[in-house]
Design a protein around this motif. Structure first.
Motif, PDB file in Angstrom:
ATOM      1  N   LYS A 106     -33.603  47.891   1.992  1.00 28.58           N
ATOM      2  CA  LYS A 106     -32.606  47.423   1.030  1.00 28.58           C
ATOM      3  C   LYS A 106     -32.093  46.037   1.388  1.00 28.58           C
ATOM      4  O   LYS A 106     -31.990  45.689   2.573  1.00 28.58           O
ATOM      5  N   ILE A 107     -31.771  45.274   0.353  1.00 26.79           N
ATOM      6  CA  ILE A 107     -31.053  44.018   0.510  1.00 26.79           C
ATOM      7  C   ILE A 107     -29.662  44.221  -0.091  1.00 26.79           C
ATOM      8  O   ILE A 107     -29.530  44.567  -1.264  1.00 26.79           O
ATOM      9  N   TYR A 108     -28.618  44.025   0.723  1.00 26.57           N
ATOM     10  CA  TYR A 108     -27.246  44.204   0.271  1.00 26.57           C
ATOM     11  C   TYR A 108     -26.619  42.834   0.003  1.00 26.57           C
ATOM     12  O   TYR A 108     -26.637  41.963   0.877  1.00 26.57           O
ATOM     13  N   ILE A 109     -26.063  42.676  -1.177  1.00 29.98           N
ATOM     14  CA  ILE A 109     -25.393  41.417  -1.502  1.00 29.98           C
ATOM     15  C   ILE A 109     -23.980  41.443  -0.947  1.00 29.98           C
ATOM     16  O   ILE A 109     -23.189  42.332  -1.267  1.00 29.98           O
ATOM     17  N   ASN A 110     -23.654  40.475  -0.090  1.00 32.47           N
ATOM     18  CA  ASN A 110     -22.305  40.370   0.489  1.00 32.47           C
ATOM     19  C   ASN A 110     -21.337  39.642  -0.430  1.00 32.47           C
ATOM     20  O   ASN A 110     -20.154  39.986  -0.507  1.00 32.47           O
ATOM     21  N   ASN A 111     -21.846  38.597  -1.058  1.00 32.99           N
ATOM     22  CA  ASN A 111     -21.033  37.773  -1.952  1.00 32.99           C
ATOM     23  C   ASN A 111     -21.937  37.295  -3.080  1.00 32.99           C
ATOM     24  O   ASN A 111     -22.844  36.478  -2.855  1.00 32.99           O
ATOM     25  N   LEU A 112     -21.731  37.816  -4.270  1.00 36.78           N
ATOM     26  CA  LEU A 112     -22.636  37.540  -5.387  1.00 36.78           C
ATOM     27  C   LEU A 112     -22.657  36.053  -5.725  1.00 36.78           C
ATOM     28  O   LEU A 112     -23.723  35.468  -5.930  1.00 36.78           O
ATOM     29  N   ARG A 113     -21.493  35.441  -5.757  1.00 35.50           N
ATOM     30  CA  ARG A 113     -21.416  34.025  -6.134  1.00 35.50           C
ATOM     31  C   ARG A 113     -22.116  33.130  -5.112  1.00 35.50           C
ATOM     32  O   ARG A 113     -22.935  32.287  -5.463  1.00 35.50           O
ATOM     33  N   PHE A 114     -21.786  33.308  -3.836  1.00 26.70           N
ATOM     34  CA  PHE A 114     -22.337  32.428  -2.807  1.00 26.70           C
ATOM     35  C   PHE A 114     -23.814  32.695  -2.533  1.00 26.70           C
ATOM     36  O   PHE A 114     -24.559  31.789  -2.168  1.00 26.70           O
ATOM     37  N   SER A 115     -24.240  33.945  -2.691  1.00 29.79           N
ATOM     38  CA  SER A 115     -25.652  34.265  -2.454  1.00 29.79           C
ATOM     39  C   SER A 115     -26.557  33.732  -3.553  1.00 29.79           C
ATOM     40  O   SER A 115     -27.757  33.528  -3.339  1.00 29.79           O
ATOM     41  N   LYS A 116     -26.000  33.539  -4.759  1.00 29.72           N
ATOM     42  CA  LYS A 116     -26.773  33.082  -5.923  1.00 29.72           C
ATOM     43  C   LYS A 116     -27.887  34.071  -6.275  1.00 29.72           C
ATOM     44  O   LYS A 116     -28.917  33.687  -6.846  1.00 29.72           O
TER      45      LYS A 116
ATOM     46  N   PHE B 183     -37.777  38.550  -7.344  1.00 33.12           N
ATOM     47  CA  PHE B 183     -37.931  39.172  -6.032  1.00 33.12           C
ATOM     48  C   PHE B 183     -38.658  40.509  -6.132  1.00 33.12           C
ATOM     49  O   PHE B 183     -39.539  40.827  -5.323  1.00 33.12           O
ATOM     50  N   LYS B 184     -38.314  41.308  -7.148  1.00 37.26           N
ATOM     51  CA  LYS B 184     -38.899  42.647  -7.291  1.00 37.26           C
ATOM     52  C   LYS B 184     -40.384  42.595  -7.624  1.00 37.26           C
ATOM     53  O   LYS B 184     -41.122  43.536  -7.336  1.00 37.26           O
ATOM     54  N   LYS B 185     -40.828  41.509  -8.238  1.00 30.95           N
ATOM     55  CA  LYS B 185     -42.258  41.370  -8.507  1.00 30.95           C
ATOM     56  C   LYS B 185     -43.048  41.262  -7.202  1.00 30.95           C
ATOM     57  O   LYS B 185     -44.165  41.764  -7.099  1.00 30.95           O
ATOM     58  N   GLN B 186     -42.444  40.596  -6.215  1.00 31.31           N
ATOM     59  CA  GLN B 186     -43.105  40.429  -4.917  1.00 31.31           C
ATOM     60  C   GLN B 186     -42.851  41.620  -3.999  1.00 31.31           C
ATOM     61  O   GLN B 186     -43.723  42.034  -3.242  1.00 31.31           O
ATOM     62  N   TYR B 187     -41.620  42.185  -4.078  1.00 32.89           N
ATOM     63  CA  TYR B 187     -41.230  43.277  -3.189  1.00 32.89           C
ATOM     64  C   TYR B 187     -40.625  44.428  -4.003  1.00 32.89           C
ATOM     65  O   TYR B 187     -39.405  44.693  -3.934  1.00 32.89           O
ATOM     66  N   PRO B 188     -41.440  45.134  -4.762  1.00 26.54           N
ATOM     67  CA  PRO B 188     -40.908  46.222  -5.603  1.00 26.54           C
ATOM     68  C   PRO B 188     -40.347  47.386  -4.799  1.00 26.54           C
ATOM     69  O   PRO B 188     -39.546  48.172  -5.329  1.00 26.54           O
ATOM     70  N   GLU B 189     -40.748  47.491  -3.537  1.00 25.07           N
ATOM     71  CA  GLU B 189     -40.304  48.619  -2.710  1.00 25.07           C
ATOM     72  C   GLU B 189     -38.927  48.394  -2.089  1.00 25.07           C
ATOM     73  O   GLU B 189     -38.332  49.330  -1.540  1.00 25.07           O
ATOM     74  N   ILE B 190     -38.404  47.181  -2.155  1.00 31.11           N
ATOM     75  CA  ILE B 190     -37.098  46.879  -1.553  1.00 31.11           C
ATOM     76  C   ILE B 190     -36.015  46.908  -2.623  1.00 31.11           C
ATOM     77  O   ILE B 190     -36.079  46.184  -3.608  1.00 31.11           O
ATOM     78  N   GLU B 191     -35.017  47.743  -2.409  1.00 28.55           N
ATOM     79  CA  GLU B 191     -33.907  47.865  -3.361  1.00 28.55           C
ATOM     80  C   GLU B 191     -32.883  46.755  -3.142  1.00 28.55           C
ATOM     81  O   GLU B 191     -32.600  46.370  -1.995  1.00 28.55           O
ATOM     82  N   VAL B 192     -32.339  46.226  -4.221  1.00 29.82           N
ATOM     83  CA  VAL B 192     -31.252  45.250  -4.142  1.00 29.82           C
ATOM     84  C   VAL B 192     -29.947  45.969  -4.495  1.00 29.82           C
ATOM     85  O   VAL B 192     -29.807  46.500  -5.594  1.00 29.82           O
ATOM     86  N   VAL B 193     -29.005  45.998  -3.546  1.00 27.10           N
ATOM     87  CA  VAL B 193     -27.755  46.726  -3.716  1.00 27.10           C
ATOM     88  C   VAL B 193     -26.657  45.749  -4.123  1.00 27.10           C
ATOM     89  O   VAL B 193     -26.340  44.812  -3.381  1.00 27.10           O
ATOM     90  N   ARG B 194     -26.069  45.990  -5.291  1.00 27.69           N
ATOM     91  CA  ARG B 194     -25.035  45.116  -5.842  1.00 27.69           C
ATOM     92  C   ARG B 194     -23.669  45.800  -5.823  1.00 27.69           C
ATOM     93  O   ARG B 194     -22.905  45.672  -6.774  1.00 27.69           O
ATOM     94  N   SER B 195     -23.355  46.501  -4.775  1.00 29.87           N
ATOM     95  CA  SER B 195     -22.108  47.260  -4.701  1.00 29.87           C
ATOM     96  C   SER B 195     -20.899  46.322  -4.627  1.00 29.87           C
ATOM     97  O   SER B 195     -20.759  45.517  -3.697  1.00 29.87           O
ATOM     98  N   LYS B 196     -20.001  46.440  -5.614  1.00 26.90           N
ATOM     99  CA  LYS B 196     -18.777  45.633  -5.589  1.00 26.90           C
ATOM    100  C   LYS B 196     -17.877  46.044  -4.425  1.00 26.90           C
ATOM    101  O   LYS B 196     -17.186  45.203  -3.842  1.00 26.90           O
TER     102      LYS B 196
END
Length: 228
Positions: A44-54, A63-76
């Motif tokens: 998993k990739i966890y977003i710490n700060n949505l604005r600063f991470s872009k 990203f998912k096209k290259q790494y479909p097996e890795i989840e992107v976590v957008r937990s507020k």
């Protein structure tokens, strides 16, 4: 302006992206993500700060096209935890230092991982180190203060030199709510003083924001006593 990236023209035939951490982070950087504001794990990739991470939805799709097996976590909630944590860590961490980590503490691992890129620190689990992580959470810090008062010992100051406190501003409720949503093992309240725990539970019902105020007041008193 957010664009749809075609990374196929950015690499040669010999420059394939593998599944290593180095390759994943390199790919994220190529598509415009600032990896100082994400936490990496192999799954998993966890977003710490949505604005600063872009890390926009468009970049996530690329990203998912290259790494479909890795989840992107957008937990507020996780982003709020990171914001709280960074207020301590920005003052406590020394660039390029070796930091001794606690074992089997998933939330601390997530919070500290980006600082290997932000400040160039090295996270170690044994051997030599410059700083050590104390996983003290906000609830335990407040209960320690109450325990000292009820025992007639005055204020218990739990912070020590050479220690850093990524969870000192974060409540157990926030931590466990995030861990439960993420399918991780929950953290237990380590304070065994029944009177302190009962008093904290009472304050939870009448003044939910009391913890930050208790810590601020104790730090003010500590600083005042040290200067007199």
């Amino acid at each position: 302006m957010d664009l749809i990236f075609d990374v196929s023209g950015l690499k040669s035939e010999d420059d394939e992206f593998g599944s290593s951490k180095k390759d994943v982070l390199k790919y994220l950087k190529i598509i415009g993500v600032d990896t100082r504001f994400i936490s990496y794990t192999p799954e998993k990739i966890y977003i710490n700060n949505l604005r600063f991470s872009k890390f926009s939805r468009t970049r996530e799709a690329t990203f998912k096209k290259q790494y479909p097996e890795i989840e992107v976590v957008r937990s507020k909630l996780f982003q709020k935890i990171c914001s709280k944590s960074s207020k301590h860590l920005a003052l406590e961490i020394e660039p390029n230092s070796a930091i001794l980590m606690p074992k089997d503490n998933y939330i601390v691992d997530l919070l500290m991982e980006p600082y290997t890129r932000k400040y160039g620190v090295k996270l170690v689990y044994e051997g030599d180190y410059d700083l050590i992580v104390n996983p003290l959470i906000l609830d335990d810090q407040v209960n320690n203060i109450f325990e000292g008062i009820f025992k007639g010992e005055g204020l218990n100051y739990t912070k020590n030199d050479k220690e850093i406190y990524p969870l000192a501003n974060v409540s157990l409720d926030w931590i466990n709510s995030f861990l439960e949503m993420d399918g991780q093992e929950l953290i237990k309240n380590e304070n065994e003083n029944e009177l302190a725990n009962s008093f904290s539970e009472f304050l939870d019902e009448v003044a939910p924001q009391y913890r930050d105020n208790v810590v601020s007041a104790s730090e003010f008193l500590k600083n005042k006593l040290e200067t007199e």
